[in-house]
Design an enzyme around this catalytic site. Structure first.
Site, PDB file in Angstrom:
ATOM      1  N   ASN A 189      -5.670  -6.473  20.790  1.00 45.18           N
ATOM      2  CA  ASN A 189      -5.086  -5.316  19.540  1.00 45.18           C
ATOM      3  C   ASN A 189      -5.112  -4.449  20.960  1.00 45.18           C
ATOM      4  O   ASN A 189      -6.384  -3.575  20.893  1.00 45.18           O
ATOM      5  CB  ASN A 189      -5.999  -5.392  18.584  1.00 45.18           C
ATOM      6  CG  ASN A 189      -5.629  -4.207  17.470  1.00 45.18           C
ATOM      7  OD1 ASN A 189      -4.282  -2.829  18.330  1.00 45.18           O
ATOM      8  ND2 ASN A 189      -6.553  -3.715  17.559  1.00 45.18           N
TER       9      ASN A 189
ATOM     10  N   LYS B   2      -4.520  -1.824  20.543  1.00 41.93           N
ATOM     11  CA  LYS B   2      -4.571   0.425  20.276  1.00 41.93           C
ATOM     12  C   LYS B   2      -4.215   1.397  21.316  1.00 41.93           C
ATOM     13  O   LYS B   2      -3.203   0.568  21.324  1.00 41.93           O
ATOM     14  CB  LYS B   2      -5.947   0.160  20.361  1.00 41.93           C
ATOM     15  CG  LYS B   2      -6.647  -0.847  19.998  1.00 41.93           C
ATOM     16  CD  LYS B   2      -7.605  -0.367  19.415  1.00 41.93           C
ATOM     17  CE  LYS B   2      -9.197  -1.576  19.083  1.00 41.93           C
ATOM     18  NZ  LYS B   2     -10.897  -1.097  18.441  1.00 41.93           N
TER      19      LYS B   2
ATOM     20  N   HIS C 103      -6.439  -1.490   9.867  1.00 37.04           N
ATOM     21  CA  HIS C 103      -7.074  -1.746  10.387  1.00 37.04           C
ATOM     22  C   HIS C 103      -7.802  -0.534  10.480  1.00 37.04           C
ATOM     23  O   HIS C 103      -7.109   0.428  10.342  1.00 37.04           O
ATOM     24  CB  HIS C 103      -6.349  -1.393  11.958  1.00 37.04           C
ATOM     25  CG  HIS C 103      -7.186  -1.826  13.655  1.00 37.04           C
ATOM     26  ND1 HIS C 103      -8.467  -0.246  13.394  1.00 37.04           N
ATOM     27  CD2 HIS C 103      -7.825  -2.443  13.825  1.00 37.04           C
ATOM     28  CE1 HIS C 103      -9.604  -1.204  14.162  1.00 37.04           C
ATOM     29  NE2 HIS C 103      -8.659  -2.299  14.286  1.00 37.04           N
TER      30      HIS C 103
ATOM     31  N   GLU D 204      -9.685   1.178  11.796  1.00 35.68           N
ATOM     32  CA  GLU D 204      -9.375   3.109  12.846  1.00 35.68           C
ATOM     33  C   GLU D 204      -7.791   3.743  11.613  1.00 35.68           C
ATOM     34  O   GLU D 204      -8.439   4.690  11.879  1.00 35.68           O
ATOM     35  CB  GLU D 204      -8.741   2.692  14.483  1.00 35.68           C
ATOM     36  CG  GLU D 204     -10.056   2.412  15.245  1.00 35.68           C
ATOM     37  CD  GLU D 204      -9.567   1.635  16.396  1.00 35.68           C
ATOM     38  OE1 GLU D 204      -8.202   1.389  16.437  1.00 35.68           O
ATOM     39  OE2 GLU D 204     -10.685   0.772  16.767  1.00 35.68           O
TER      40      GLU D 204
ATOM     41  N   GLU E 160     -13.440  -7.153  10.067  1.00 37.52           N
ATOM     42  CA  GLU E 160     -13.961  -6.653  10.854  1.00 37.52           C
ATOM     43  C   GLU E 160     -14.399  -5.764  10.792  1.00 37.52           C
ATOM     44  O   GLU E 160     -13.973  -4.648   9.828  1.00 37.52           O
ATOM     45  CB  GLU E 160     -12.367  -5.852  12.187  1.00 37.52           C
ATOM     46  CG  GLU E 160     -11.430  -6.744  12.084  1.00 37.52           C
ATOM     47  CD  GLU E 160     -10.487  -6.500  13.382  1.00 37.52           C
ATOM     48  OE1 GLU E 160     -10.860  -6.519  15.146  1.00 37.52           O
ATOM     49  OE2 GLU E 160      -9.631  -4.898  13.521  1.00 37.52           O
TER      50      GLU E 160
ATOM     51  N   GLY F  84     -15.897  -1.766  18.912  1.00 37.78           N
ATOM     52  CA  GLY F  84     -15.634  -0.596  20.039  1.00 37.78           C
ATOM     53  C   GLY F  84     -17.103  -0.683  20.358  1.00 37.78           C
ATOM     54  O   GLY F  84     -17.984   0.538  20.976  1.00 37.78           O
TER      55      GLY F  84
ATOM     56  N   SER G 145     -15.636  -7.075  18.849  1.00 35.45           N
ATOM     57  CA  SER G 145     -16.821  -6.597  19.852  1.00 35.45           C
ATOM     58  C   SER G 145     -16.736  -8.359  20.461  1.00 35.45           C
ATOM     59  O   SER G 145     -17.799  -8.749  20.602  1.00 35.45           O
ATOM     60  CB  SER G 145     -18.024  -6.637  20.115  1.00 35.45           C
ATOM     61  OG  SER G 145     -18.229  -4.991  19.799  1.00 35.45           O
TER      62      SER G 145
HETATM   63  P1  PGA Z   1     -13.037  -4.391  19.749  1.00 34.59           P
HETATM   64  O1  PGA Z   1     -11.673  -3.960  18.531  1.00 34.59           O
HETATM   65  O2  PGA Z   1     -12.753  -5.827  20.024  1.00 34.59           O
HETATM   66  O3  PGA Z   1     -12.348  -3.442  20.468  1.00 34.59           O
HETATM   67  O4  PGA Z   1     -14.224  -4.425  19.101  1.00 34.59           O
HETATM   68  C1  PGA Z   1     -11.712  -4.964  17.284  1.00 34.59           C
HETATM   69  C2  PGA Z   1     -10.534  -4.142  16.852  1.00 34.59           C
HETATM   70  O5  PGA Z   1     -10.676  -3.220  16.121  1.00 34.59           O
HETATM   71  O6  PGA Z   1      -9.231  -5.224  16.953  1.00 34.59           O
END
Ligand code: PGA
Length: 255
Positions: A9, A11, A99, A101, A171, A177, A217
């Site tokens: 992903n 982003k 997601h 976000e 998640e 992140g 992460s």
């Molecule tokens: P990350 O993001 O691996 O940077 O923690 C995962 C995601 O949001 O899908």
């Protein structure tokens, strides 16, 4: 029996030039992928060029393409949005929906996400429905309840008849992140919970076949222990998917 799904992903990172550079190096780096499926979800503006390159590779294409979001309507006056048939037209097979976000920064609620999941199914896209609790919710011991609600509302009235028509990504918001990952045991416990909800929504056989990814992460150093858990069927990877080397290592996890 469930083929692990290892997904990038990106982003809001990489424009078309960088995407093509990644594509070329990544195809070389992963070679023939066996025993796992790979998915790359770049920003919308990269989908066309990547979709064409994948199509040119035909049966040799080592990964599939997904979008990070979409609008549920087929078309219409929705300035700035992207419709499901547009994603089909650029060779997308998957779409990430709900997601955290999108939920937390852009205010998407379970009802709207549910409309998107239904639209994805109607247009033959495989939804990757993301669920997960915040840190406060976990501290209040509400994680399971929050995830149940997101699943039950997000999947309400969704027609799934075969396990490959849906992917769930668990998640935990506090792990995205941040460099903090759920322990493999905590992640496993939640994945088993997710599967029990899927069994309740449909039946056990279907639930046993649906892939549940872990996200938050995931890195080269922790992917193996996460993927060793019986109910973790893949990873949704943000930061560590931006570099060919680290994402290749994640795709090549060892169990
Ligand atoms: P990350 O993001 O691996 O940077 O923690 C995962 C995601 O949001 O899908």
């Amino acid at each position: 029996m469930r083929t692990p799904l290892m997904a990038a992903n990106w982003k809001m990172h990489k424009g078309p030039g960088e995407a093509v550079g990644f594509f070329n190096r990544f195809v070389e780096a992963i070679g023939d992928v066996e025993g796992r499926e790979v998915l790359v979800c770049p920003p919308f503006v990269d989908l066309y060029v990547m979709g064409r390159k994948l199509r040119d590779l035909g049966d040799d294409a080592p990964f599939r393409l997904g979008a990070q979001n979409m609008h549920p309507a087929e078309q219409g006056a929705y300035t700035g949005e992207i419709a499901p048939p547009m994603l089909r037209a650029v060779n997308c097979d998957y779409v990430i929906l709900g997601h955290s976000e999108r939920r937390h920064i852009f205010g998407e609620d379970d009802e709207f996400i549910n409309e998107k999941v239904k639209a994805a199914r109607a247009f033959d896209l495989i939804p990757v429905l993301c669920v997960g609790e915040t840190e406060d919710q976990r501290d209040a011991e509400r994680a399971e309840e929050v995830v149940s609600t997101q699943l039950r509302q997000g999947l309400s009235g969704v027609d799934v008849t075969a396990p490959d028509q849906l992917v769930i990504a668990y998640e935990p918001v506090w792990a995205i992140g941040t460099g903090r990952t759920a322990t493999p045991a905590d992640a496993q416990a939640m994945h088993a919970h997710v599967r029990s909800i899927l069994a309740d929504l449909w039946d056990e056989e279907l639930a046993d076949g649906i892939r549940i990814q872990y996200g938050g992460s995931v890195k080269p150093h922790n992917v193996d222990e996460l993927m060793a858990q019986p109910d973790i069927d893949g990873a949704l990877v943000g930061g560590a998917s931006l570099e060919v080397d680290s994402f290749t290592r994640i795709v090549n996890f060892k169990r």
